[in-house]
Design an enzyme around this catalytic site. Structure first.
Site: not given
Length: 367
Positions: A190, A214, A268, A287
């Site tokens: 992130h 991601n 995830d 997710g």
């Protein structure tokens, strides 16, 4: 603890060139012997038509089925059982950003379970970038701060295993050092970091990239970003191989760039089941409903790897990330007897953790 003989399985280990038919004897929670026509005066598990391999280790799961890690003890147990039935004998339970009080409550819930399946907890925030929050709740994101981190993890220092951070944020490198001092793994995720910042973070001790590509700055040939740093260093990378988070060609690309020894397959996973991933109302991926057995199956289909090769990113590699390769991840005498049984269609038929059968689809096999 009873002795257990697993008889007649086709054994697969990520460090073997090929599967082989053999018996496996478990004593005191450890693999005691591997060989042909072993005997036991105690319990025998007939696995003559099944494969046996080290249990899968999932470094990144928020829940699964009808369970959420950390929500409450019963919900956490449901999530453990869901993943156990799909081959995960080791799980790092991931917690999304929340209030510090709620995060500490979740850590306490998980730590008190005392489950041998839980290898610890991961903090996927709050010290990450709002610009790359993805499905994380932005209202709980915080700037990196050592005092906040210490108050969050106080009493759980040995239980917190992975901590996500965005290295471009002020204070991130001081926090990275504190995470290492705690004995946990700094993971980049992130993040909107550029290539140089992410690479410096790896050089400072960050050894894992969360769900590569991601919630990161996209790769560009003139500014490779965190993705480029992940591919250009020795750090481990997580891949969510569900067919949605990654195109099969991208999986093959990462495999060629990183090599098999630096890839970890993760789920995830969040509550729910089925092939479709979880999404926010705006379509943002939130997710997956992936399971570890399906992740390995997809990985083999996408890459054409052999069965022992495809096992490595779900057994030995995550064990290395956690510093547990001396105990877990391969089949060898002295290793923890964390084992799963599966068939040629990748259906899991049994899960053994530290020598104890925690789940078995057909009890008549055990006598």
């Amino acid at each position: 603890m009873e002795e257990l003989l697993v008889r007649g399985a086709t054994l697969v280990s990520p460090d073997w060139p090929a599967p082989r038919k053999a018996d496996l004897l478990v004593q005191a929670g450890k693999i005691a012997e591997i060989g042909e026509k072993l005997s036991s005066r105690e319990k025998v598990l007939d696995a003559s038509d099944l494969f046996l391999c080290p249990g899968f280790i999932d470094l990144h799961a928020h829940g699964g089925g009808e369970g959420v890690f950390g929500a409450d003890p019963e919900s956490s147990r449901r999530a453990i059982l869901h993943h156990l039935r799909h081959g995960a004998t080791g799980i790092v339970a991931s917690l999304m950003p929340a209030s510090l009080e709620d995060l500490r409550g979740s850590l306490a819930t998980l730590a008190r379970l005392g489950s041998p399946v839980l290898l610890g907890a991961a903090l996927e925030g709050p010290f990450v970038s709002p610009a790359r929050a993805g499905a994380l709740p932005r209202e709980f994101l915080l700037p990196p701060d050592m005092d906040t981190f210490r108050s969050l993890t106080a009493g759980f220092e040995k239980f917190v295993r992975i901590v996500a951070l965005a290295p471009e944020l002020p204070g991130a490198f001081s926090l990275l050092s504190e995470i290492l001092r705690l004995g946990a793994i700094p993971a980049l995720g992130h993040t909107d970091a550029d290539y140089l910042t992410a690479r410096k973070a790896v050089e400072a001790g960050a050894s894992l990239f969360l769900h590569l590509f991601n919630a990161m700055r996209p790769f560009h040939h003139r500014e490779p970003g965190a993705v480029g740093a992940a591919l250009d260093t020795d750090a481990f990378v997580e891949l969510i191989v569900d067919g949605y988070h990654f195109h099969p060609a991208a999986v093959r690309f990462v495999l060629r760039a990183k090599g098999l020894d630096r890839i970890c397959l993760v789920t995830d996973a969040v509550p729910g089941e089925g092939p479709e991933p979880a999404r926010l109302p705006d379509g943002t991926l939130a997710g997956s409903h992936l399971t570890m057995n399906r992740a390995v199956q997809n990985f083999m289909a996408f890459t054409g790897l052999s069965l022992p090769e495809a096992m490595r990113p779900v057994t030995l590699n995550p064990a290395r990330v956690l510093g547990l390769a001396h105990r877990k991840g391969t089949l060898a005498p002295g290793k923890d007897a964390d084992l799963i049984l599966f068939d040629q269609d990748w259906q899991i038929h049994g899960a053994i953790v530290e020598g104890e059968i925690l789940w078995l689809s057909d009890l008549s096999r055990y006598r």
